[in-house]
Every structure is written in C-alpha cells, then in structure tokens.
Enzyme design. Structure first.
Site, short mmCIF file in Angstrom:
data_model
loop_
_atom_site.label_atom_id
_atom_site.label_comp_id
_atom_site.label_asym_id
_atom_site.label_seq_id
_atom_site.Cartn_x
_atom_site.Cartn_y
_atom_site.Cartn_z
N ARG A 151 52.64 0.19 51.97
CA ARG A 151 51.42 -0.41 51.47
C ARG A 151 50.97 -1.46 52.73
NH1 ARG A 151 53.34 -3.99 46.85
NH2 ARG A 151 55.13 -4.25 48.24
N LEU A 250 44.83 -1.96 37.87
CA LEU A 250 43.81 -1.88 36.72
C LEU A 250 42.67 -3.13 37.00
CD1 LEU A 250 45.65 -1.31 33.10
CD2 LEU A 250 44.43 -0.03 34.63
N CYS A 260 44.43 6.56 53.56
CA CYS A 260 45.37 7.28 52.90
C CYS A 260 44.63 8.11 51.36
CB CYS A 260 46.65 6.62 52.27
SG CYS A 260 47.66 6.30 53.79
#
Length: 434
Positions: A151, A250, A260
């Site tokens: 990440r 969310l 990506c």
C-alpha cells in the site's frame, strides 16, 4: 545469499532496501541512469514515508548498491523482478514488455541454481510462459512467483511485516529458497501460503478486484443515498459492523485511482476474455464505470451550484495525488476532475503537499500553488479531493476570509462538515443529501 532486484521504481526500491535491512547483500538494477544515481546517493526518486530514512541507512552499510549493469547480478542467488506492467496503449491488457525484457536481460548472467522470482502484477499464465523461456535461455535456473501487496504510504511496513506471504512454485526447492529469504518475516508469525504459479498470479489481481468492488459499491450507495435523502456515511458505518463486510474501504468519495487498481482490473478483464472466461468478470466493467462516474458527479455538483458555463469562475482543488502520504498521481481522480473543469473553461488552481511536481509533469497546463492560501484565494468553490491530514486541520474561518464564495465540496467525506458549516460554509459531501 545475495539478492538482485530488477527494476528500481516504487516496488523495487522498497524491496531492495527492505531486503538489505534483513541482512542480505542486494544489488538493484535499473535502465534509468538518473534513478540509479539518486538511489546510489541514498535519495528516493519518489515520496514514500519512512523509506528515505531506511534507504539512506542501508546505503551506509555497504550491503546495498544500484547499477545499470545487468552483469552485476551474476553472483546473485535470487533475482526479484519488480518492473512495471502498465496498461497497453492500444487496449485493456497489461503491457509485459518490461517483464519480458528484464528476464531476457538477466538470463545470460544466471548462475547454476539461481531462482528468478516475479513480484510484478501480471496476467495469469505469464509466469509459466517465462519459466518455459528460461528452460531454453537459462536451463540452470528456475522461476517462482511472489506477488507484492504494498500500500502506498505503508510500503516499508507491508514489506517487513506483511499480513501474508504468497509464493507460487513448482517444486520444493524453490519454496525452501524463498523460506530462507523470508525467514525473519516468517518468524514473526506471518502466514505462508504455497500456491501453484497461476494461483499466485491470480491472488494479486483478485485482491485488487475485490477492493475495487468494495469501493465502487459504497460509491454506488452514495448515489442512491443522495437521490433518496440518505446519508452514506451512516449507512457505511452500519453495514461495516457486520464482520462479513467490515468497515475498511467503505468511505464514499470520488473513487479509486493510482497505478494499480484501475489498470489491474482492466487487465484482468482482458485476460479473462482471452481465456474464454470473460462473463465471469463482466461485473468489473460496471465497477470501472461506477468509479469513473464518481468523478463526473463532482463536476455535475460544481455546475449545478455555480453555472453550466464555468468560464467566469475560479475553482481551488485540494489534492493532486490519488491518495495521501504519496506523490503518485497516476490515474488520480483529483487531477482528472481538475483537468476536466479546466477544459470546461474554469480557472483551476491545484495544491498538494507532495504531488505538485509529478502533477505538473502530467498536466503542465494546470495552475499549481505551493501554499493552500494561494490556492484558495478568490475561489468560487473549493474541492477537497485528497484526504491529506493538512486539509483536515484547516481552519474554515481563516480560509473563509480568502475565498470569494464559501462553497466546499468534500469529495472524500473526510472533513468536519459541522465545523465548516458553523463558519458559514455551504458544504456538499458526496452521498449525503442535506
């Protein structure tokens, strides 16, 4: 054991520095001389929190080096392929040029028993095809696949303390070599998953597709909430308590971007079509469409509040990168929105804590401001499009004295709406009707 890392961009530079920190001798190879020169001085060609410090420290140990000379990998035991797989210029499929050329470049230098390990995100079937090529060009070597799950903003953490290690191998020897490489990480209790080559390749694109689906799902709910008078933030909170769903990814907003998720789900669709399984991934087309529609919704809100003709208006855009704690502007929703508003005639000024220079290279016609105050001065609307901490800490009263009109669109649902409204601002947050 000595390691080589082929490709020293975001993935490769991170992997090289982290493997060096585990005690390995590592040589990084890249065809870009400027990038190699920077890394050799202990400097990063991109922004990633914590990696600059780690890189500088590892360069001082003497274990880590960078070069453009592929022959430097000749005495390495394990070779990690970390090059990019961008979307093809003429379609949705992944461009494997860099992967194939990397393997071809190191093949003449592979010693007996060497293991080539792919980390790049590739279409399923790529690993086996490369292994077949090596069987001819370097029969003394083997190939495995070890997908990355980094990440941006957490790359060092995700490399040294990952939530799982997945290795695609065809024999026990390849697995044992990788277990030796990753022993310090395995000893931390990290789950180890052995897979065949196709499954290892599919794990990464399946994970990205699931995340993209979750993000687009909540953005679809945001559309419905606005139409029905609901609040998507409350809805997300409520369904997130269900352990089968969870609350991660969310947060409704302007959708996903970066180097990506967008290109990976498109390449996944293209590969599924080649395999005759395109119907299985047909839903990803709608995921992609919802994601792009989220950007258009911001532009629609701007036009609905200001005017269909934007030529007389100044719009301040807070954020250029696709996410905070990164300088990555590839397929950035924020920049896409800024460029579309400028194309519609608006005067657009963009600010970002780390992404101005990369953004300027991609969109040289946009105007950029080094300071937030300069960005918002005289603005008819402010668009909050990347959730940097700096923007959450802005004083709406101070900003209100600089703008022409107190109108804010929170494209990330990350600002304190009540605080801004208390300072006299009109706030439109995506997915919240009031």
């Amino acid at each position: 054991m000595k390691l080589s890392v082929i490709g020293c961009g975001y993935l490769g530079a991170t992997h090289a520095a982290c493997m060096s920190s585990l005690g390995f001798e590592v040589v990084g190879v890249d065809t870009d001389q400027h990038k190699v020169d920077l890394l050799s001085r202990g400097e990063l060609p991109f922004y990633e929190p914590g990696l600059d410090t780690l890189l500088a420290a590892e360069m001082k140990t003497g274990r880590l080096s960078f070069t453009t000379d592929f022959s430097a990998v000749a005495d390495a035991d394990v070779h990690f392929i970390c090059v990019g797989t961008p979307q093809s210029k003429d379609g949705l499929a992944a461009d494997l040029t860099y992967v194939k050329s990397s393997v071809a470049a190191i093949a003449p230098h592979l010693k007996d028993g060497a293991l080539v390990v792919g980390k790049s995100t590739v279409p399923v079937g790529t690993a086996q095809s490369l292994r077949d090529i090596l069987a001819t060009s370097a029969p003394q070597a083997d190939l495995a696949w070890n997908p990355e799950f980094l990440r941006e903003g957490f790359a060092v953490e995700d490399t040294l303390t990952p939530n799982r290690l997945v290795v695609g191998v065809v024999n026990d020897r390849a697995e044992e070599i990788l277990k030796e490489v990753y022993k310090p990480i395995i000893d931390l209790g990290t789950p180890w998953i052995r897979a065949d080559l196709p499954t290892a390749e599919l794990v990464k694109v399946a994970a990205n597709s699931f995340l993209a689906t979750k993000i687009s799902f909540i953005n679809a709910m945001a559309e419905v909430c606005e139409a029905a008078g609901g609040d998507v933030t409350v809805l997300a909170k409520a369904i997130g308590y269900d352990p089968r769903i969870g609350n991660r990814f969310l947060q409704a907003g302007i959708g996903f971007g970066g180097g990506c998720l967008p290109k990976d789900i498109r390449a996944f669709m293209a590969r599924a079509q080649e395999l005759g399984a395109d119907q299985a991934l047909e839903f990803l087309r709608e995921i992609d469409a919802i994601n792009l529609r989220a950007r258009q919704r911001v532009i629609d809100v701007v036009r609905a509040d200001l005017s269909e003709d934007l030529t007389q208006y100044k719009i301040a855009v807070l954020g250029a990168t696709f996410k905070p704690d990164s300088d990555d502007v590839r397929d950035s929703p924020a920049l896409d929105i800024a460029a579309q508003l400028q194309a519609a005639g608006a005067t657009v000024v963009v600010h970002d804590p780390k992404g101005i220079e990369p953004a300027r290279k991609r969109f040289p016609n946009l105007d950029f401001a080094e300071k937030v105050t300069d960005c918002v001065k005289g603005a008819d609307a402010i668009l909050h499009l990347t959730e940097w901490k700096e923007y959450r800490e802005l004083d709406p009263s101070v900003i209100g004295q600089l703008v022409k009109s107190k109108f804010l669109i929170d494209g990330r649902n990350a600002l304190d709406r009540d605080k801004w409204r208390a300072a006299g601002w009109r706030v439109h947050a995506l997915g919240r009707s009031d």
